[in-house]
Design a protein around this motif. Structure first.
Motif, PDB file in Angstrom:
ATOM      1  N   GLU A 102       3.201  36.981   5.354  1.00 29.00           N
ATOM      2  CA  GLU A 102       3.279  38.397   4.996  1.00 29.00           C
ATOM      3  C   GLU A 102       4.648  38.989   5.303  1.00 29.00           C
ATOM      4  N   GLU A 103       5.324  38.455   6.332  1.00 28.01           N
ATOM      5  CA  GLU A 103       6.656  38.940   6.686  1.00 28.01           C
ATOM      6  C   GLU A 103       7.728  38.384   5.754  1.00 28.01           C
ATOM      7  N   GLY A 104       7.396  37.322   5.042  1.00 28.00           N
ATOM      8  CA  GLY A 104       8.358  36.672   4.148  1.00 28.00           C
ATOM      9  C   GLY A 104       8.638  35.260   4.631  1.00 28.00           C
ATOM     10  N   LEU A 105       7.979  34.301   4.048  1.00 26.00           N
ATOM     11  CA  LEU A 105       8.068  32.917   4.513  1.00 26.00           C
ATOM     12  C   LEU A 105       9.471  32.357   4.290  1.00 26.00           C
ATOM     13  N   ASP A 106       9.990  31.695   5.310  1.00 21.38           N
ATOM     14  CA  ASP A 106      11.288  31.039   5.224  1.00 21.38           C
ATOM     15  C   ASP A 106      11.306  30.116   4.004  1.00 21.38           C
ATOM     16  N   PRO A 107      12.330  30.210   3.139  1.00 19.75           N
ATOM     17  CA  PRO A 107      12.375  29.361   1.935  1.00 19.75           C
ATOM     18  C   PRO A 107      12.293  27.866   2.239  1.00 19.75           C
ATOM     19  N   GLU A 108      12.893  27.423   3.345  1.00 19.47           N
ATOM     20  CA  GLU A 108      12.808  25.999   3.697  1.00 19.47           C
ATOM     21  C   GLU A 108      11.381  25.604   4.032  1.00 19.47           C
ATOM     22  N   ILE A 109      10.670  26.490   4.739  1.00 19.43           N
ATOM     23  CA  ILE A 109       9.273  26.211   5.068  1.00 19.43           C
ATOM     24  C   ILE A 109       8.439  26.181   3.790  1.00 19.43           C
ATOM     25  N   ARG A 110       8.691  27.120   2.887  1.00 16.40           N
ATOM     26  CA  ARG A 110       7.935  27.143   1.634  1.00 16.40           C
ATOM     27  C   ARG A 110       8.140  25.840   0.857  1.00 16.40           C
ATOM     28  N   THR A 111       9.373  25.365   0.813  1.00 15.49           N
ATOM     29  CA  THR A 111       9.653  24.114   0.108  1.00 15.49           C
ATOM     30  C   THR A 111       8.931  22.945   0.757  1.00 15.49           C
ATOM     31  N   LEU A 112       8.972  22.876   2.086  1.00 13.71           N
ATOM     32  CA  LEU A 112       8.282  21.806   2.805  1.00 13.71           C
ATOM     33  C   LEU A 112       6.787  21.851   2.536  1.00 13.71           C
ATOM     34  N   TRP A 113       6.221  23.049   2.559  1.00 15.37           N
ATOM     35  CA  TRP A 113       4.792  23.185   2.295  1.00 15.37           C
ATOM     36  C   TRP A 113       4.447  22.775   0.871  1.00 15.37           C
ATOM     37  N   GLN A 114       5.262  23.183  -0.087  1.00 19.69           N
ATOM     38  CA  GLN A 114       4.982  22.850  -1.479  1.00 19.69           C
ATOM     39  C   GLN A 114       5.020  21.348  -1.717  1.00 19.69           C
ATOM     40  N   ALA A 115       5.997  20.671  -1.094  1.00 21.12           N
ATOM     41  CA  ALA A 115       6.211  19.254  -1.366  1.00 21.12           C
ATOM     42  C   ALA A 115       5.362  18.337  -0.504  1.00 21.12           C
ATOM     43  N   PHE A 116       4.956  18.810   0.679  1.00 18.98           N
ATOM     44  CA  PHE A 116       4.362  17.872   1.628  1.00 18.98           C
ATOM     45  C   PHE A 116       3.196  18.424   2.431  1.00 18.98           C
ATOM     46  N   VAL A 176       0.870  -1.166   0.000  1.00 15.72           N
ATOM     47  CA  VAL A 176       0.000   0.000   0.000  1.00 15.72           C
ATOM     48  C   VAL A 176       0.906   1.216   0.000  1.00 15.72           C
ATOM     49  N   GLY A 177       0.701   2.156  -0.926  1.00 17.76           N
ATOM     50  CA  GLY A 177       1.665   3.245  -1.040  1.00 17.76           C
ATOM     51  C   GLY A 177       1.069   4.625  -1.112  1.00 17.76           C
ATOM     52  N   SER A 178       1.742   5.558  -0.482  1.00 17.75           N
ATOM     53  CA  SER A 178       1.480   7.002  -0.525  1.00 17.75           C
ATOM     54  C   SER A 178       2.382   7.623   0.513  1.00 17.75           C
ATOM     55  N   GLY A 179       3.418   8.335   0.056  1.00 20.40           N
ATOM     56  CA  GLY A 179       4.430   8.853   0.969  1.00 20.40           C
ATOM     57  C   GLY A 179       3.902   9.714   2.089  1.00 20.40           C
ATOM     58  N   PRO A 180       3.043  10.717   1.803  1.00 16.02           N
ATOM     59  CA  PRO A 180       2.578  11.572   2.889  1.00 16.02           C
ATOM     60  C   PRO A 180       1.792  10.835   3.978  1.00 16.02           C
TER      61      PRO A 180
END
Length: 308
Positions: free
Chosen positions: A223-237, A6-10
């Motif tokens: 609004e203050e400028g999202l941390d790039p690492e957080i943005r990447t995590l949000w986009q991917a997962f 059974v598969g689905s990474g998230p």
């Protein structure tokens, strides 16, 4: 050994649990709801926003789901890598083993691996034969293999904050009570309400916010400028798993004929899922607005379930 994949990474822990429970497992969507994850949002340490309950982590969730479904298992962790691999080798002789959390970034059969990034992951170990570990990885890799030393390095999970001791595994799954999915979901409702009320019996890092406060503060961070690492995590997962959890919660509540709660959860799923586009194409105004629409829905969901 034949274990249905059974598969689905998230949904790594829910799918892994479904695999080890085999034909007696409910759908992974039900398992995920039973873990308690959909009931909230948290901003961990005031920095890391995730769409799961305040103070929740997968270890809490797995134990909750197992108990609600009437299952129990043996759990082991700690010690040296050699001792842990020996435990794992012996445990696999009795059946599949749920291993994790592991460091996703060090699972060498996955493209782009090779660096520990603190990404937690769960999988099913089928066999340890000689110097090779055979796994069903719900990230999309059935029957993947890894040298034992490389597996141990990932299994150590040094950067995973909620892992107190390395080399955690669960095995020898036995059923102590026959509990169907509907009954398990009904039994899970008090815990869901407790998560939505903001549990005080869980430890969280300083500065952690939950529920509406977490959503409002995350909007400010955007609004203050999202941390790039957080943005990447949000986009991917984070966004896609958050939307899926809420969609599954809506379906489960509907199956219990809790229509008012199901309607709120479905609205939450649409809001969270709707964040993915603005997140990727950089419309931070829409992203912040979505989070502010989400904030009051947690109390609305709690009220709907209390009055049901």
């Amino acid at each position: 050994m034949s274990v249905t994949y059974v598969g689905s990474g998230p949904y790594c822990y829910a799918n892994s649990l479904a695999m080890v429970l085999g034909g007696e497992a409910p759908p992974p969507a039900v398992i995920e709801v039973l873990t308690g994850s959909p009931y909230g949002m948290q901003l961990i340490g005031g920095r890391l926003p995730l769409f799961d309950a305040f103070g929740w982590d997968p270890e809490i969730g797995i134990d909750a789901a197992l108990g609600l479904l009437g299952w129990e298992c043996e759990r082991a962790d700690g010690g040296t890598a050699a001792a842990a691999l020996d435990r794992l080798r012996r445990a696999c002789q009795d059946g599949p083993v749920l291993a994790g959390p592991l460091e996703l970034g060090l699972l060498a059969y996955q493209p782009g691996s090779g660096r520990a990034v603190g990404a937690d992951h769960y999988l099913v170990v089928l066999e340890v034969a000689g110097d090779t570990v055979l796994v069903h990885d719900p990230q999309g890799y059935p029957y993947a293999t890894l040298p034992v030393d490389a597996f141990a390095e990932a299994w150590r999970g040094e950067l995973i904050p909620y892992l107190e001791r390395p080399f955690r595994m669960r095995h020898r799954f036995t059923r102590r009570e026959q509990v169907g999915p509907e009954e398990a979901l009904r039994r899970s409702l008090p815990a869901g309400l407790a998560w939505l009320a903001g549990r005080t019996d869980v430890e969280v890092p300083p500065g952690t916010l939950g529920l509406a406060e977490a959503a409002e503060r995350t909007a400010e961070l955007v609004e203050e400028g999202l941390d790039p690492e957080i943005r990447t995590l949000w986009q991917a997962f984070a966004v896609r798993v958050g939307a899926r959890r809420l969609n599954d919660l809506a379906a489960c509540l509907s199956s219990l004929r809790l229509d008012a709660g199901a309607a709120v959860a479905a609205e939450q799923a649409r809001i969270v899922g709707g964040l993915q586009g603005p997140l990727v194409w950089g419309d931070d105004a829409a992203l912040a607005a979505g989070l502010r629409r989400l904030a009051p829905t947690y109390e609305r969901l709690r009220t709907a379930l209390i009055t049901a």
